[in-house]
Design an enzyme around this catalytic site. Sequence first.
Site, PDB file in Angstrom:
ATOM      1  CB  SER A  38      -0.865  -0.005   1.263  1.00 54.16           C
ATOM      2  OG  SER A  38      -1.496   1.245   1.450  1.00 54.16           O
ATOM      3  CE1 TYR A  68      -4.015  -1.782   5.923  1.00 58.50           C
ATOM      4  CE2 TYR A  68      -3.471   0.426   5.163  1.00 58.50           C
ATOM      5  CZ  TYR A  68      -3.809  -0.891   4.888  1.00 58.50           C
ATOM      6  OH  TYR A  68      -3.925  -1.306   3.582  1.00 58.50           O
TER       7      TYR A  68
HETATM    8  P1  NDP Z   1     -11.597  -6.243   1.056  1.00 59.95           P
HETATM    9  O1  NDP Z   1     -12.056  -6.028   2.457  1.00 59.95           O
HETATM   10  O2  NDP Z   1     -12.588  -6.060  -0.034  1.00 59.95           O
HETATM   11  O3  NDP Z   1     -10.916  -7.684   0.910  1.00 59.95           O
HETATM   12  C1  NDP Z   1     -10.091  -8.210   1.893  1.00 59.95           C
HETATM   13  C2  NDP Z   1      -9.952  -9.693   1.686  1.00 59.95           C
HETATM   14  O4  NDP Z   1      -9.074 -10.217   2.689  1.00 59.95           O
HETATM   15  C3  NDP Z   1     -11.269 -10.425   1.822  1.00 59.95           C
HETATM   16  O5  NDP Z   1     -11.360 -11.409   0.828  1.00 59.95           O
HETATM   17  C4  NDP Z   1     -11.179 -11.069   3.190  1.00 59.95           C
HETATM   18  O6  NDP Z   1     -11.920 -12.295   3.193  1.00 59.95           O
HETATM   19  C5  NDP Z   1      -9.685 -11.350   3.303  1.00 59.95           C
HETATM   20  N1  NDP Z   1      -9.264 -11.484   4.690  1.00 59.95           N
HETATM   21  C6  NDP Z   1      -9.274 -10.519   5.653  1.00 59.95           C
HETATM   22  N2  NDP Z   1      -8.891 -11.031   6.828  1.00 59.95           N
HETATM   23  C7  NDP Z   1      -8.624 -12.363   6.607  1.00 59.95           C
HETATM   24  C8  NDP Z   1      -8.192 -13.426   7.437  1.00 59.95           C
HETATM   25  N3  NDP Z   1      -7.954 -13.246   8.747  1.00 59.95           N
HETATM   26  N4  NDP Z   1      -8.027 -14.649   6.896  1.00 59.95           N
HETATM   27  C9  NDP Z   1      -8.269 -14.855   5.574  1.00 59.95           C
HETATM   28  N5  NDP Z   1      -8.674 -13.863   4.743  1.00 59.95           N
HETATM   29  C10 NDP Z   1      -8.855 -12.646   5.255  1.00 59.95           C
HETATM   30  O7  NDP Z   1     -10.387  -5.212   0.863  1.00 59.95           O
HETATM   31  P2  NDP Z   1      -9.341  -4.988  -0.339  1.00 59.95           P
HETATM   32  O8  NDP Z   1      -9.655  -5.847  -1.487  1.00 59.95           O
HETATM   33  O9  NDP Z   1      -9.253  -3.542  -0.536  1.00 59.95           O
HETATM   34  O10 NDP Z   1      -8.008  -5.464   0.375  1.00 59.95           O
HETATM   35  C11 NDP Z   1      -7.087  -6.364  -0.192  1.00 59.95           C
HETATM   36  C12 NDP Z   1      -5.678  -5.929   0.152  1.00 59.95           C
HETATM   37  O11 NDP Z   1      -5.406  -4.675  -0.448  1.00 59.95           O
HETATM   38  C13 NDP Z   1      -5.408  -5.729   1.653  1.00 59.95           C
HETATM   39  O12 NDP Z   1      -4.152  -6.288   1.961  1.00 59.95           O
HETATM   40  C14 NDP Z   1      -5.378  -4.215   1.799  1.00 59.95           C
HETATM   41  O13 NDP Z   1      -4.581  -3.812   2.888  1.00 59.95           O
HETATM   42  C15 NDP Z   1      -4.771  -3.822   0.478  1.00 59.95           C
HETATM   43  N6  NDP Z   1      -4.981  -2.452   0.044  1.00 59.95           N
HETATM   44  C16 NDP Z   1      -6.237  -1.934  -0.092  1.00 59.95           C
HETATM   45  C17 NDP Z   1      -6.423  -0.636  -0.506  1.00 59.95           C
HETATM   46  C18 NDP Z   1      -7.768  -0.017  -0.591  1.00 59.95           C
HETATM   47  O14 NDP Z   1      -7.851   1.230  -0.659  1.00 59.95           O
HETATM   48  N7  NDP Z   1      -8.852  -0.801  -0.649  1.00 59.95           N
HETATM   49  C19 NDP Z   1      -5.270   0.198  -0.873  1.00 59.95           C
HETATM   50  C20 NDP Z   1      -3.991  -0.432  -0.673  1.00 59.95           C
HETATM   51  C21 NDP Z   1      -3.865  -1.709  -0.258  1.00 59.95           C
HETATM   52  P3  NDP Z   1     -12.805 -12.876   4.395  1.00 59.95           P
HETATM   53  O15 NDP Z   1     -13.336 -11.693   5.167  1.00 59.95           O
HETATM   54  O16 NDP Z   1     -13.854 -13.669   3.698  1.00 59.95           O
HETATM   55  O17 NDP Z   1     -11.863 -13.723   5.175  1.00 59.95           O
HETATM   56  C1  8X3 Z   2      -5.156   1.295   2.045  1.00 59.92           C
HETATM   57  C2  8X3 Z   2      -5.244   2.670   1.542  1.00 59.92           C
HETATM   58  O1  8X3 Z   2      -5.595   5.044   2.244  1.00 59.92           O
HETATM   59  O2  8X3 Z   2      -5.338   3.467   4.037  1.00 59.92           O
HETATM   60  O3  8X3 Z   2      -3.886   0.771   2.044  1.00 59.92           O
HETATM   61  O4  8X3 Z   2      -3.433   4.076   2.686  1.00 59.92           O
HETATM   62  S1  8X3 Z   2      -4.885   3.858   2.707  1.00 59.92           S
END
Ligand code: NDP
Ligand code: 8X3
Length: 253
Positions: free
Chosen positions: A141, A154
Amino acid sequence: MSKTALITGASSGIGEATARVLGEAGYDLVITARRTDRLQKLSDELEERYGIRVHALGFDVRDRIQTESALQALPAHFRQIDLLVNNAGLASGLEHIDEGDPLDWDKMIDTNIKGVLYVTRIVAGWMIQRGQGGHIVNIGSIAGSQVYENGAVYCASKHAMHALSEGMRIDFLHHGIKVSEIRPGMVETEFSTVRFHGDQQRADNVYKGIEPLTGHDIAEVIRWIVTLPAHVNINEIVVMPNQQADAHYTYRK
Ligand code: NDP
Ligand code: 8X3
């Protein structure tokens, strides 16, 4: 021979979009998360649409024993992993450290750091045993290079993801395993709903006046990275919405 990819966190957002894009590209898939009902639905849909083989696997990446036994129980074909996408992760809470909930900290540190290690240890071990190289794509990120108010834990977890990506690149160098870190800015997924513990209005406000990235945008970057020639690797790439300069500056219309 088709390739096989294992994607963590494939039940929503970036992970689900990545499963769709890699499925379209002909990969067989192992899709993992805790919400197995969603995984099963996605698996049925992708098998039907693209004629690929998909294995849905439910486990909580925070639980090392559960993670190891779920992975070790995969049928042999699905243990021949060419591509691992370490995507499962979350933010939980947005507070100053003195007001933060240690349970939120545990969730972020255990998922975003230890979960990545538990999965990588097993899957990279398989890649090394097989001796045909491989590719690990880590979803970091912009929070992995910048820290913002209320987000220290985070951001620390994503700084750790950056360090782990560098470490993996060094440790797996002589095994021919590529390691790429993708560092997105704002992507509209369930991320903010999870961060605000289900407060949808607060989550929607994050993206007000901005056209954020979609999970599909990130999935397309992954598709590009994994189709580059064998001698080329993208070590890291920062992907932003046009209306966001960095973690601190956004232009809202
Ligand atoms: P979502 O919440 O849409 O997806 C997160 C996914 O992670 C879900 O499929 C969830 O599945 C899974 N997950 C969370 N906790 C667990 C766990 N303990 N065990 C297994 N699976 C888990 O968010 P995003 O798609 O946005 O996030 C994906 C990645 O991208 C993350 O690492 C996030 O930090 C990163 N990211 C996101 C950004 C954003 O702005 N959205 C920007 C930068 C990075 P389930 O709950 O079914 O287990
Ligand atoms: C998730 C996006 O805005 O929290 O990594 O940096 S932000």
